[in-house]
Design a protein around this motif. Sequence first.
Motif, short mmCIF file in Angstrom:
data_model
loop_
_atom_site.label_atom_id
_atom_site.label_comp_id
_atom_site.label_asym_id
_atom_site.label_seq_id
_atom_site.Cartn_x
_atom_site.Cartn_y
_atom_site.Cartn_z
N VAL A 21 0.86 -1.18 0.00
CA VAL A 21 0.00 0.00 0.00
C VAL A 21 0.90 1.23 0.00
O VAL A 21 1.93 1.27 0.66
N GLU A 22 0.50 2.25 -0.74
CA GLU A 22 1.34 3.45 -0.87
C GLU A 22 1.36 4.27 0.44
O GLU A 22 0.56 4.06 1.34
N HIS A 23 2.29 5.24 0.47
CA HIS A 23 2.43 6.21 1.57
C HIS A 23 2.67 5.51 2.91
O HIS A 23 1.88 5.61 3.84
N GLN A 24 3.78 4.81 2.98
CA GLN A 24 4.10 4.08 4.20
C GLN A 24 4.84 4.96 5.20
O GLN A 24 5.59 5.86 4.82
N ALA A 25 4.61 4.67 6.49
CA ALA A 25 5.40 5.33 7.53
C ALA A 25 6.79 4.71 7.56
O ALA A 25 7.03 3.64 6.99
N LYS A 26 7.71 5.38 8.23
CA LYS A 26 9.08 4.88 8.31
C LYS A 26 9.11 3.52 9.01
O LYS A 26 8.48 3.33 10.04
N ASN A 27 9.88 2.60 8.43
CA ASN A 27 10.06 1.25 8.99
C ASN A 27 8.75 0.47 9.14
O ASN A 27 8.64 -0.41 9.98
N SER A 60 14.65 -7.97 10.05
CA SER A 60 14.29 -7.83 11.46
C SER A 60 12.82 -7.44 11.56
O SER A 60 12.39 -6.44 10.98
N LEU A 61 12.06 -8.26 12.27
CA LEU A 61 10.63 -8.04 12.43
C LEU A 61 10.35 -7.58 13.86
O LEU A 61 10.75 -8.26 14.81
N HIS A 62 9.70 -6.45 14.01
CA HIS A 62 9.44 -5.91 15.35
C HIS A 62 7.97 -6.04 15.76
O HIS A 62 7.67 -6.37 16.89
N HIS A 63 7.08 -5.75 14.83
CA HIS A 63 5.67 -5.71 15.20
C HIS A 63 4.82 -6.20 14.02
O HIS A 63 5.14 -5.94 12.87
N PHE A 64 3.76 -6.92 14.33
CA PHE A 64 2.88 -7.47 13.29
C PHE A 64 1.43 -7.09 13.64
O PHE A 64 1.01 -7.23 14.79
N LYS A 65 0.72 -6.60 12.65
CA LYS A 65 -0.68 -6.23 12.86
C LYS A 65 -1.47 -6.62 11.62
O LYS A 65 -1.01 -6.42 10.49
N MET A 66 -2.65 -7.21 11.81
CA MET A 66 -3.50 -7.51 10.65
C MET A 66 -4.94 -7.17 11.00
O MET A 66 -5.37 -7.24 12.15
#
Length: 357
Positions: A21-27, A60-66
């Motif tokens: 998806v476009e316009h992503q936040a940093k990291n 490196s994976l820090h956080h996952f949300k769905m």
Amino acid sequence: LVMVFYGSYGKSNTVSMENKVEHQAKNQITYDIHLPSDLGMIYKVRLGLQSLEYSISQLSLHHFKMQNTLTLDTFSLVINKTLPLSLNGDGWIEFPVEWPLKEALSVVTYHLTVFSRNILSERNLVHMTACIYGTHGDTGDRSLLWSLQNVHQGEDNESFVVIVDAVELGELDKVVLLISSKTDCKLDIKKLHLKEAVKEHPIYVFEVNEAFSVDANKTKIQREIPVSFVIRGDKQKNDIDNNLHKEGSQARNLTEYTIKVYTGDKRGAGTDANVHIILFGNEDKSEVFQLSQSQEHQDPFERGKVDTFKIRTKKLGSLRSIEIGHDGKGFASGWFLDKVEITDASRNSVYCFSCNR
């Protein structure tokens, strides 16, 4: 990055993370995922890197949300792990999905002991994976030769332990082996032992007793090995015997009820919420039963449909009333219930409870 989703109706194919998806936040990266079929209640997600063989880059994976874009049901989890877990090791991590009012599974460390004759001498040339199956799904293909523990090597036999972290699998059913090699060779595998790391028992034993002739120019060898037998500790065995005896005694005192639920034929009458029922008789009342396994429909409580369920409970006497309701889960969860018919075959009685709202 790829994912596999597990739900109450089955699991997805491997889903590639391509539709950003476009316009992503940093990291932070967001993906739109369209699953080809309804998986029911998602209870587990497996995350991995697609091609470890051609890349040693790490993620490196820090956080996952769905979030389900229709129901807006949301799940999030702090991960803080790096894939792959080692340079040439297991490229997968998996975690349970927790929903409100639902008991989630837990992550378990399994010890898989391989008994063989010559795998250790060939380990640098051979690629071998195992997929472990249980009542709560499978582990996917996990590499067996990347991190060996408790290695024992004799003149004509050897054993080693492979550590597999996975969402608990329930009762184990089978193991599927995949074997390939960079050169022609023969691998002699005797058996596999599988158990939870923190428990001595039960130990699931998978008898193999086969010498695999691996041809470097041919496709992978695949073998499905069902569980041969289960070694249970004395206390556990006694507990199981006692429970079986107790259940047998209780079963003789249980009554089976057939419950027919009629959903009204009106616009928006159906629901995807989780429906429960309690029966009240002149002698006792039942426990709470979740009505989830309809005999007619995979997706129960749809407009104008009748769903049949069977429950077993203590003797209630003559039925006087019922409590029926749902948890409000899902988009537009409102439900128009026409009526409920309950048959008590032991008393040759049929009870009809009209709702019509």
